[in-house]
Design a protein around this motif. Sequence first.
Motif, PDB file in Angstrom:
ATOM      1  N   TYR A  21       0.839  -1.209   0.000  1.00 43.84           N
ATOM      2  CA  TYR A  21       0.000   0.000   0.000  1.00 43.84           C
ATOM      3  C   TYR A  21       0.871   1.254   0.000  1.00 43.84           C
ATOM      4  O   TYR A  21       0.599   2.210  -0.741  1.00 43.84           O
ATOM      5  N   TRP A  25       0.822   4.109  -2.769  1.00 39.54           N
ATOM      6  CA  TRP A  25       0.440   5.480  -2.385  1.00 39.54           C
ATOM      7  C   TRP A  25       1.510   6.479  -2.820  1.00 39.54           C
ATOM      8  O   TRP A  25       1.191   7.524  -3.390  1.00 39.54           O
ATOM      9  N   ILE A  71      -2.470   3.289   6.607  1.00 35.95           N
ATOM     10  CA  ILE A  71      -3.320   4.153   5.780  1.00 35.95           C
ATOM     11  C   ILE A  71      -3.545   5.485   6.476  1.00 35.95           C
ATOM     12  O   ILE A  71      -3.517   6.556   5.846  1.00 35.95           O
TER      13      ILE A  71
END
Length: 227
Positions: A21, A25, A71
């Motif tokens: 992730y 990102w 996140i």
Amino acid sequence: TVSRAGILYISDDAGHQWKSYVKSWILSKTYDEDIKEQLQNLFDKYCPETLLHLKKYFKFVVPVVDIQMVIAICKLLESILDVQEVQGLEYIFVFACIWSIGAGFTEVDGKDYRKEFSNWWKDKWKTIKFPNRGGVFDYYVDIKNSKLEEWSKLLGKEYKVNTNEPISNFTVPTTDTVSFQYLLRQYISVGHAPLLVGNAGCGKTQISKGLLKDLSANPEAYTFQII
């Protein structure tokens, strides 16, 4: 059976999920290549050891998985880096790490994990050195000057209350309300839904109501409904 249903269980003990992730990102952002490289290095420096330590020694009041915290770090960084230039990137990253990972700690089974996390962080990570006074949650980053400041510096000198209105309509600024409302604003600005957790009576509802009231002062941008 599991095989007939086509269900797969994928263990993420090695952190492949959150690491993927992070890479995705960073690639999606339009930051300078130098900033992207620094961000990847900071994730590699702080996150693996911190997340592993939490699994071994800490308890959350509400269960949280690694990718949720990562996140949250990305979104908090995004809320700052997308709107202004930053010189001291590691200051911002450490701030995002501390609040995205440690803000959900509270007392569990008689042990104050929030304080434990603060003490561990100050002892473990020395590049961004926190003052001896207070804990890591008592400070925010002065982005312009790349330094740590106490949340108390953001408090106004006076707070006037209209005595004709119910006291529940007001959220008196304290270091706790100022810090949490700042973080909530940052997450809301990038469309990330934050969740306040804590024991009964710690102020979750009042902090949220105070922020919603402030945001609704600009009805063209925000409106809210309390259910």
